[in-house]
Design an enzyme around this catalytic site. Structure first.
Site, PDB file in Angstrom:
ATOM      1  N   THR A  14       0.827  -1.215   0.000  1.00  0.00           N
ATOM      2  CA  THR A  14       0.000   0.000   0.000  1.00  0.00           C
ATOM      3  C   THR A  14       0.862   1.267   0.000  1.00  0.00           C
ATOM      4  OG1 THR A  14      -1.692  -1.203   1.217  1.00  0.00           O
ATOM      5  CG2 THR A  14      -1.873   1.184   1.221  1.00  0.00           C
ATOM      6  N   VAL A  15       1.714   1.410   1.005  1.00  0.00           N
ATOM      7  CA  VAL A  15       2.493   2.656   1.130  1.00  0.00           C
ATOM      8  C   VAL A  15       3.599   2.714   0.068  1.00  0.00           C
ATOM      9  CG1 VAL A  15       3.904   4.073   2.667  1.00  0.00           C
ATOM     10  CG2 VAL A  15       1.969   2.777   3.600  1.00  0.00           C
ATOM     11  N   LYS A 106       6.739   2.313  12.808  1.00  0.00           N
ATOM     12  CA  LYS A 106       6.626   2.813  14.187  1.00  0.00           C
ATOM     13  C   LYS A 106       6.982   1.770  15.232  1.00  0.00           C
ATOM     14  CE  LYS A 106       2.473   1.567  12.414  1.00  0.00           C
ATOM     15  NZ  LYS A 106       1.541   1.875  11.361  1.00  0.00           N
ATOM     16  N   GLU A 130       9.124  10.394   9.317  1.00  0.00           N
ATOM     17  CA  GLU A 130       7.889  11.190   9.352  1.00  0.00           C
ATOM     18  C   GLU A 130       6.646  10.308   9.177  1.00  0.00           C
ATOM     19  OE1 GLU A 130       7.539  14.883   9.750  1.00  0.00           O
ATOM     20  OE2 GLU A 130       5.738  13.799  10.299  1.00  0.00           O
ATOM     21  N   ILE A 137       0.262  13.569   8.184  1.00  0.00           N
ATOM     22  CA  ILE A 137       0.415  14.801   8.971  1.00  0.00           C
ATOM     23  C   ILE A 137       1.899  14.985   9.301  1.00  0.00           C
ATOM     24  CG2 ILE A 137      -0.251  16.043  11.072  1.00  0.00           C
ATOM     25  CD1 ILE A 137      -2.662  14.176  11.323  1.00  0.00           C
ATOM     26  N   LYS A 206       3.283   4.858  18.302  1.00  0.00           N
ATOM     27  CA  LYS A 206       3.389   6.232  17.805  1.00  0.00           C
ATOM     28  C   LYS A 206       3.551   7.215  18.953  1.00  0.00           C
ATOM     29  CE  LYS A 206       0.498   5.025  13.809  1.00  0.00           C
ATOM     30  NZ  LYS A 206      -0.908   4.811  13.434  1.00  0.00           N
ATOM     31  N   GLY A 303      -3.185   5.209   4.761  1.00  0.00           N
ATOM     32  CA  GLY A 303      -3.555   5.189   3.340  1.00  0.00           C
ATOM     33  C   GLY A 303      -2.337   5.395   2.456  1.00  0.00           C
TER      34      GLY A 303
HETATM   35  N1  HSE Z   1      -3.212   0.922  11.417  1.00  0.00           N
HETATM   36  C1  HSE Z   1      -2.838   2.298  11.392  1.00  0.00           C
HETATM   37  C2  HSE Z   1      -4.081   3.143  11.603  1.00  0.00           C
HETATM   38  C3  HSE Z   1      -2.193   2.622  10.073  1.00  0.00           C
HETATM   39  O1  HSE Z   1      -5.183   2.598  11.599  1.00  0.00           O
HETATM   40  O2  HSE Z   1      -3.971   4.317  11.840  1.00  0.00           O
HETATM   41  C4  HSE Z   1      -1.322   3.826  10.088  1.00  0.00           C
HETATM   42  O3  HSE Z   1      -0.228   3.696  10.941  1.00  0.00           O
END
Ligand code: HSE
Length: 438
Positions: A14-15, A106, A130, A137, A206, A303
């Site tokens: 995805t990323v 993370k 980041e 963000i 995080k 996303g």
């Molecule tokens: N699983 C995480 C979320 C994805 O739902 O925010 C982004 O780190």
């Protein structure tokens, strides 16, 4: 024209796919910003066919991530495979090989950040992250650079999109937790292991990173108090709403007189706060600095392209700084590496908070008097109270209390005392309340 800086991409899911797309789409603008082209020259993914499909056969693709890390043509390794085993080996090897690293991982940083940053420091390379916190963000840059004049007092954030989506659906549609979870997973925001989302572990990873850069403390993930949303009921969300509050899974870190608080748990927030109105899978982080006051950062926390936005911003930063003297760079954890602090982390029992308590009580004289006596004896002051009529045919009613701020250990005592009353049945539900005053 300057020689491109060469990127080796580990993981094109995805990323990684988003990173490929955005870097390709915006390459001209990005080059004007970075001063030289940023070009992905090698991609590793366990699904080679997928990698070939995304890249259209324009770059070398392999299933051997280590070969990318060891490729002398690669200047920056982008780690987007996740997890803490292989990812750790790859990141440490990339550093050892003198390559800069950009990661969205993370868990890796919260658990092994101290070792990784020390290795990077020694080798004079950058580890940029980041994308690890709140997706698109730019909260790392904001706290580490934009707010560097301030003594940070506290940070409170909605930093997991999956749980925020679930809580929003529960409140808006009156659904139960289990019914919404599946829907959230289908949307593709969830971690590979969804318990990381719903048990608050992803948010805790995080939060540890945010606390580290806010206060200049080393990573110490085992000291983050972590409670997820699996025990929240729609009744509690409904009562909170009647009292003028929304329930959010917050990551909170705060500097108090005796140390630093780090905690992730469901939290009642007054509905008039902006952050209480952050809905769906969106993220928001409130940062309170002594000079700036409260600041609020809002955006997509997960996303493909939102997270790619953060990954590529790091690539631009690294490109600009790659040839600079390491001493001129922004320190990994915002404070100079020899200036990290050993502030103690407070156990949850020493944390101060207001509380929401829900009790099931027999509807008979004297019950409320018992309840208020137990709280009064512990100097816990009641802020608001609602008693519901027992449902048709039932003899027990819900009593919902909001307390003023007290120490968590006082509430533990109060709950033990209340649960011992013959007139109270079952367990008492406790949810912390934060007013988030500027
Ligand atoms: N699983 C995480 C979320 C994805 O739902 O925010 C982004 O780190």
């Amino acid at each position: 024209m300057m020689k491109p800086i060469n990127v080796g991409l580990l993981g094109i899911g995805t990323v990684g796919g988003g990173t490929w797309t955005v870097l390709t789409r915006n390459q001209e603008e990005i080059k004007r910003r970075a001063g030289r082209p940023i070009s992905i020259v090698k991609v590793a993914d366990k699904d080679v066919a997928r990698a070939q499909q995304v890249t259209g056969g324009t770059v070398a693709v392999t299933d051997d991530a280590m070969s990318v890390v060891s490729d002398p043509d690669v200047d920056i390794v982008v780690e987007l495979i996740g997890g803490t085993t292989l990812a750790k080996q790859l990141v440490l090897q990339a550093i050892e090989n003198g390559k800069h690293v950009v990661t969205a991982n993370k868990a890796l940083l919260a658990l092994h950040g101290n070792e990784i940053f020390a290795a990077a420091q020694k080798k004079g390379v950058i580890v940029a992250f980041e994308a690890a916190v709140a997706g698109g963000i730019p909260i790392i840059k904001a706290v580490r650079e934009g707010l560097s004049a301030n003594r940070i007092e506290w940070i409170a954030g909605i930093i997991n999109g999956t749980t925020n989506f679930i809580l929003t659906e529960m409140r808006e549609k009156g659904l139960a937790f289990a019914d919404v979870l599946q829907q959230a997973q289908k949307l593709g925001y969830a971690e590979a292991d969804p318990t990381f989302d719903v048990e608050g572990i992803d948010a805790a990873h995080k939060l540890m990173i945010l606390a580290a850069i806010a206060f200049g403390i080393p990573m110490q993930f085992d000291k983050v108090y972590t409670e997820g949303i699996t025990r929240l009921t729609r009744e509690d969300i409904g009562y909170a709403e009647q009292l003028g509050y929304r329930v959010k899974l917050l990551g909170i870190t705060k500097r108090s007189e005796n140390g630093v608080e780090m905690r992730v748990h469901p939290t009642l927030i007054p509905e008039k706060r902006l952050i209480a109105n952050v809905n769906g899978a969106m993220n928001a982080v409130l940062v309170k600095g002594d000079a700036v006051g409260p600041t609020l950062f809002y955006g997509a926390g997960a996303g493909a392209e939102p997270t790619a936005s953060a990954v590529i911003a790091d690539l631009v930063d690294v490109t600009r700084m790659a040839t600079a003297d390491p001493h001129q760079r922004v320190p990994h954890l915002a404070f100079q590496p020899d200036q990290l602090s050993d502030l103690p982390i407070l156990p949850i029992s020493e944390v101060s908070s207001a509380y929401y308590l829900r009790l099931r009580a027999v509807d008979k004289p004297g019950v409320l008097a018992d309840v208020t006596r137990i709280l009064g004896d512990l100097a816990i002051s009641i802020d608001a109270m609602v008693q519901k009529e027992p449902a048709e045919g039932e003899t027990e009613a819900d009593i919902v209390l909001l307390t003023h701020i007290t120490l968590e250990k006082n509430i533990d005592c109060a709950i033990a005392g209340l649960e011992a009353l013959a007139s109270i049945s079952g367990k008492i539900k406790r949810i912390r309340v934060e007013h988030l005053h500027g």
